[in-house]
Design an enzyme around this catalytic site. Structure first.
Site, PDB file in Angstrom:
ATOM      1  N   SER A 150      37.416 -51.879  -0.819  1.00  0.00           N
ATOM      2  CA  SER A 150      36.416 -52.269   0.032  1.00  0.00           C
ATOM      3  C   SER A 150      35.582 -53.367  -0.511  1.00  0.00           C
ATOM      4  O   SER A 150      36.208 -54.390  -0.924  1.00  0.00           O
ATOM      5  CB  SER A 150      35.653 -50.984   0.550  1.00  0.00           C
ATOM      6  N   ASP A 302      33.548 -57.416   5.001  1.00  0.00           N
ATOM      7  CA  ASP A 302      33.964 -57.263   3.494  1.00  0.00           C
ATOM      8  C   ASP A 302      35.322 -57.306   3.366  1.00  0.00           C
ATOM      9  O   ASP A 302      36.346 -57.671   4.390  1.00  0.00           O
ATOM     10  CB  ASP A 302      33.477 -55.662   3.184  1.00  0.00           C
ATOM     11  N   ASP A 304      38.138 -55.570   3.085  1.00  0.00           N
ATOM     12  CA  ASP A 304      38.953 -55.019   3.828  1.00  0.00           C
ATOM     13  C   ASP A 304      38.916 -54.925   5.302  1.00  0.00           C
ATOM     14  O   ASP A 304      39.631 -54.102   6.357  1.00  0.00           O
ATOM     15  CB  ASP A 304      39.587 -53.495   3.478  1.00  0.00           C
ATOM     16  N   ASP A 306      36.406 -53.441   7.342  1.00  0.00           N
ATOM     17  CA  ASP A 306      35.775 -52.387   7.992  1.00  0.00           C
ATOM     18  C   ASP A 306      34.201 -52.448   8.112  1.00  0.00           C
ATOM     19  O   ASP A 306      33.685 -51.716   8.986  1.00  0.00           O
ATOM     20  CB  ASP A 306      36.104 -50.952   7.283  1.00  0.00           C
TER      21      ASP A 306
END
Length: 569
Positions: A150, A302, A304, A306
């Site tokens: 993340s 961010d 990734d 999400d």
């Protein structure tokens, strides 16, 4: 002579056996000779699953992300899948982000699954985490894995596990899988791939996910309104560049400017100190660009994809970053307004949030006459709500850490659909001569004024973990009776599941899974939660202050008093 704890040395010696490759063994020997502190931190414990899966620093050892720790996870997961679904054709999906070694580690994971006779759908290149959640259901897989850390620093990577419903692991499955993993030796890992069982996927799933995002995030915004909205978007060197510009274009947003310096995926995240949209500095380049071109909205995601950060113009025309609570207040209110406008609101629908997020979501739900559900921190709990209540329709939900989930086609926070939703709201507000900021003020007028503030204390390594444990122990054993001049009236300890009414001297059991969280409620309506992060070496303090009228300076004074009282800054 350098001293090494015998228990740690026993762990270390396991990694010096022939099963482990020569490079790993050489690195460990160098650490024994020259870096005993690093050796201790690499081996003093095994990496554990937290609120967002398993995350850690890459390197050698039980407490690091590497081919062996992830291989062991995957072997345990393979064993569990075959035990749970006997006589089925086993299928898993695997995705990965822009981080160093993500592609290589994803292939290691794919190899182990295939060596265990499990069919693998492996994305051919980096993809957003929410697309993996979608792919699990779309491809009818038993589970899914995404290699990501993340928004953690560049030296981190991680391993998230998703189940058949597209949601992350929750009890009792997580505990059962962890027990299976812990029962294994590294030598039990089957690393040799069966290439016939590995299939690379890309375009077909991309298109299906994009279409689903459009279906869930679009709300009849006129074409002219979309053309008039000036958007600045940054992927912060992450995976969202593969999907968000495409979805915005498909939705009809033509006025999108991408921050070029941050467009190319890069695990070093060279233009930011942290690729976390929760931190204002991460959106600095985007907000500066927005001032140059007079944009209406800034969105950054961010690595990734999400979480998303949103900046909008305030009443003075200055770009202001909305916090995660404010963003989800706007999105939830808008969704419910749209449902109401279409006359499809009913009592069999719900919105959701978490115990450390703003109380405003519950108030908004009450105002619209829909159910409100609250869970522990992490979207896996919201996904569990959807799974546990098939008789109810899930409209939307979020948490303070800049995540939102629109509908249930993805069972995790989803910056792709949430970005589209934010643009829909902004475009419609601009068409009316208003703005997202003014819309938020209108919602405050309906529900009362709330302000939230987060303080995170970074405590790295073994020593840091001990310090965090000591802080939580102190807060439990010597609880505050008043905070910043206001009496504590209620104390909730999620580690014991007990809610204490301080005023009446009574207690009751809370029907919620156990977690290391402590929440104080005070007489003046303030709420203060303490919680060690499940994904980062941090302890977090969440503060919520309520006022009957809009007085930002009063909010700030109150937050400062609470921070000073708790001795955090």
């Amino acid at each position: 002579m350098i001293y090494v704890d015998p228990k740690i040395l026993e762990r270390v010696n396991t990694w010096l056996t022939p099963f482990f490759d020569k490079d790993t063994q050489h690195t460990i020997k160098e650490m024994i000779a020259h870096d005993p502190e690093g050796l201790e931190d690499s081996f003093y414990k095994s990496l554990a699953f937290g609120t967002g899966g398993m995350r850690g620093v890459m390197g050698v050892g039980d407490n690091r992300i590497n081919k062996y720790t992830l291989g062991k996870n995957t072997q345990g997961l393979s064993n569990y899948i075959k035990a749970q679904f006997p006589n089925e054709t086993y299928k898993v999906a695997i995705a990965y982000d822009c981080r160093h070694n993500s592609k290589e580690l994803a292939k290691v994971v794919a190899n182990v699954f295939s060596a265990n006779g499990i069919k693998v759908y492996l994305f051919s290149d980096l993809r957003p985490t929410p697309e993996l959640s979608f792919a699990v259901k779309h491809l009818k897989c038993h589970c899914g894995i995404v290699l990501t850390a993340s928004h953690n620093p560049p030296e981190y990577n991680g391993y998230k596990v998703y189940w058949q419903d597209g949601g992350q692991l929750v009890p009792p499955q997580d505990g059962e899988i962890i027990a299976e993993i812990n029962s294994l030796r590294y030598e039990d890992i089957l690393f040799k791939e069966n290439s016939e069982l590995i299939e690379y996927i890309d375009t077909e799933v991309d298109e299906a996910f994009a279409e689903a995002s459009l279906k869930n995030g679009s709300f009849h915004t006129p074409k002219e309104a979309k053309n008039n909205l000036k958007i600045v978007f940054t992927s912060l060197h992450g995976t969202s560049i593969t999907m968000i510009p495409k979805v915005l274009e498909m939705a009809g947003y033509t006025n999108v400017t991408v921050v070029k310096e941050q467009e190319v995926p890069d695990g070093d995240f060279p233009t930011v100190s942290s690729p976390n949209p929760e931190e204002p500095a991460a959106l600095k380049m985007a907000t500066e660009l927005s001032e140059k071109i007079n944009a209406d909205i800034v969105i950054g995601t961010d690595p990734d994809c999400d979480r998303l950060g949103i900046a909008v113009r305030d009443s003075l025309g200055k770009m202001t970053i909305l916090n995660g609570n404010q963003a989800m207040v706007i999105m939830t209110h808008f969704l419910l307004s749209q449902y109401k406008k279409q006359h499809i609101l009913n009592e069999n629908q719900f919105v959701a949030s978490t115990i450390v997020s703003t109380p405003m979501i519950q108030k908004i739900a009450q105002n619209f006459g829909v159910q409100y559900k609250e869970g522990l921190t992490g979207f896996k709990w919201i996904a569990k709500m959807v799974k546990d209540h098939p008789e109810l329709e899930f409209i939307g939900g979020g948490e303070e850490s800049f995540g939102y989930m629109v509908g249930d086609f993805v069972r995790d926070k989803d910056a792709v659909t949430a970005t589209l939703l934010a643009c829909e709201i902004a475009a419609q507000q601009k068409e009316k001569g208003s703005s997202l900021f003014e819309y938020l003020q209108e919602i405050y007028m309906e529900t009362g004024y709330f302000q939230e503030h987060l303080v995170s204390l970074v405590k790295k390594g073994k020593k840091g973990a001990e310090e965090i444990s000591a802080i939580m122990k102190q807060l439990r054993e010597n609880p505050f009776t008043e905070i910043a001049g206001s009496k504590v009236i209620c104390l909730e300890d999620y580690s014991t599941g007990e809610r204490k009414n301080i005023v009446e001297g009574t207690s009751e059991e809370m029907e919620i899974p156990k977690s290391n969280v402590l929440i104080y409620y005070t007489e003046d309506g303030s709420k203060i939660a303490a919680r060690p992060s499940g994904t980062e070496p941090k302890i977090k303090f969440y503060m919520s202050v309520q006022h009957s009228q809009n007085a930002p300076e009063e909010f700030q004074k109150k937050i400062e008093k609470i921070s000073a009282h708790l001795n955090i800054h």
